[in-house]
Design a protein around this motif. Structure first.
Motif, PDB file in Angstrom:
ATOM      1  N   LYS A 178     -78.088 -84.084 -11.797  1.00 30.12           N
ATOM      2  CA  LYS A 178     -79.440 -84.177 -12.358  1.00 30.12           C
ATOM      3  C   LYS A 178     -79.497 -83.754 -13.827  1.00 30.12           C
ATOM      4  N   VAL A 179     -78.845 -82.629 -14.172  1.00 32.66           N
ATOM      5  CA  VAL A 179     -79.038 -82.045 -15.509  1.00 32.66           C
ATOM      6  C   VAL A 179     -77.766 -81.933 -16.345  1.00 32.66           C
ATOM      7  N   GLY A 180     -76.611 -82.243 -15.747  1.00 30.92           N
ATOM      8  CA  GLY A 180     -75.352 -82.132 -16.475  1.00 30.92           C
ATOM      9  C   GLY A 180     -74.677 -80.795 -16.223  1.00 30.92           C
ATOM     10  N   TRP A 181     -73.346 -80.783 -16.343  1.00 27.57           N
ATOM     11  CA  TRP A 181     -72.571 -79.581 -16.051  1.00 27.57           C
ATOM     12  C   TRP A 181     -72.906 -78.416 -16.965  1.00 27.57           C
ATOM     13  N   GLU A 182     -73.250 -78.699 -18.217  1.00 23.48           N
ATOM     14  CA  GLU A 182     -73.537 -77.620 -19.161  1.00 23.48           C
ATOM     15  C   GLU A 182     -74.732 -76.780 -18.734  1.00 23.48           C
ATOM     16  N   LYS A 183     -75.647 -77.370 -17.967  1.00 25.08           N
ATOM     17  CA  LYS A 183     -76.857 -76.662 -17.566  1.00 25.08           C
ATOM     18  C   LYS A 183     -76.803 -76.105 -16.140  1.00 25.08           C
ATOM     19  N   VAL A 184     -75.669 -76.251 -15.492  1.00 24.13           N
ATOM     20  CA  VAL A 184     -75.526 -75.681 -14.153  1.00 24.13           C
ATOM     21  C   VAL A 184     -75.428 -74.166 -14.285  1.00 24.13           C
ATOM     22  N   SER A 185     -76.234 -73.478 -13.507  1.00 26.40           N
ATOM     23  CA  SER A 185     -76.186 -72.012 -13.521  1.00 26.40           C
ATOM     24  C   SER A 185     -76.254 -71.504 -12.083  1.00 26.40           C
ATOM     25  N   VAL A 186     -75.753 -70.326 -11.877  1.00 30.61           N
ATOM     26  CA  VAL A 186     -75.804 -69.709 -10.557  1.00 30.61           C
ATOM     27  C   VAL A 186     -77.257 -69.528 -10.135  1.00 30.61           C
TER      28      VAL A 186
END
Length: 180
Positions: A17-25
């Motif tokens: 949905k938002v891209g790997w850079e914006k993945v957060s725990v």
């Protein structure tokens, strides 16, 4: 689904949905209703979680590669099948592929280098059966061209006159002719 699978699945969905850079725990915990503490206790760090996602992607790709190598005794045909398998994986599972092969994610790539090498060795073994020259250099050339070919395929996939299967077969035939 167990906790680990739920977390990995949610991680992939968020990245899609938002891209790997914006993945957060925090985003993952919110998505599946787990506390961030639960995720950290299961994985230790975001980098370890990303590594586990990469590892899962390489397991899927390796399984696909093995099926492709079982389809023919002729190394030239097997190499075509491996290339098609790799490209299909990249196009059908772009979220996995980006994390596995994009160099923006060095923090988890160092851990996955041995896995990537083991998976790539299936292609290397086929190339060894085709050429008498330095198969390691031929493998690196093939892999670099395959990676670039995937980028081009993504750009041209929406063109009605572009047939990925035919283009891939021609790409591999040209490569094989060049290393013989």
């Amino acid at each position: 689904m167990n906790d680990t699978k739920n977390i990995i699945h949610a991680t992939l969905e968020i990245a899609q949905k938002v891209g790997w850079e914006k993945v957060s725990v925090r985003a993952i915990s919110k998505e599946i209703g787990y506390s961030t503490i639960k995720i950290y206790s299961d994985f230790g760090s975001k980098e370890e979680l990303l590594f586990r996602v990469q590892k899962k992607g390489f397991e899927i790709l390796r399984s696909d590669y093995i099926k492709a190598t079982d389809s023919s005794d002729r190394p030239e045909v097997t190499l075509k099948n491996l290339a098609l398998t790799h490209i299909r994986f990249a196009l059908k599972k772009p979220t996995y592929y980006e994390l596995m092969f994009d160099y923006k994610f060095e923090s988890c790539k160092s851990k996955s280098a041995n896995i990537k090498k083991a998976v790539g060795s299936l292609i290397h073994e086929v190339i060894k059966r085709i050429t008498d020259t330095n198969s390691s250099i031929a493998f690196l050339q093939f892999y670099a061209m395959l990676y670039g070919f995937i980028q081009i395929t993504k750009d041209f996939s929406h063109h009605k006159d572009f047939d990925m299967e035919t283009a891939t077969i021609q790409f591999v035939e040209n490569f094989v002719n060049g290393i013989k």
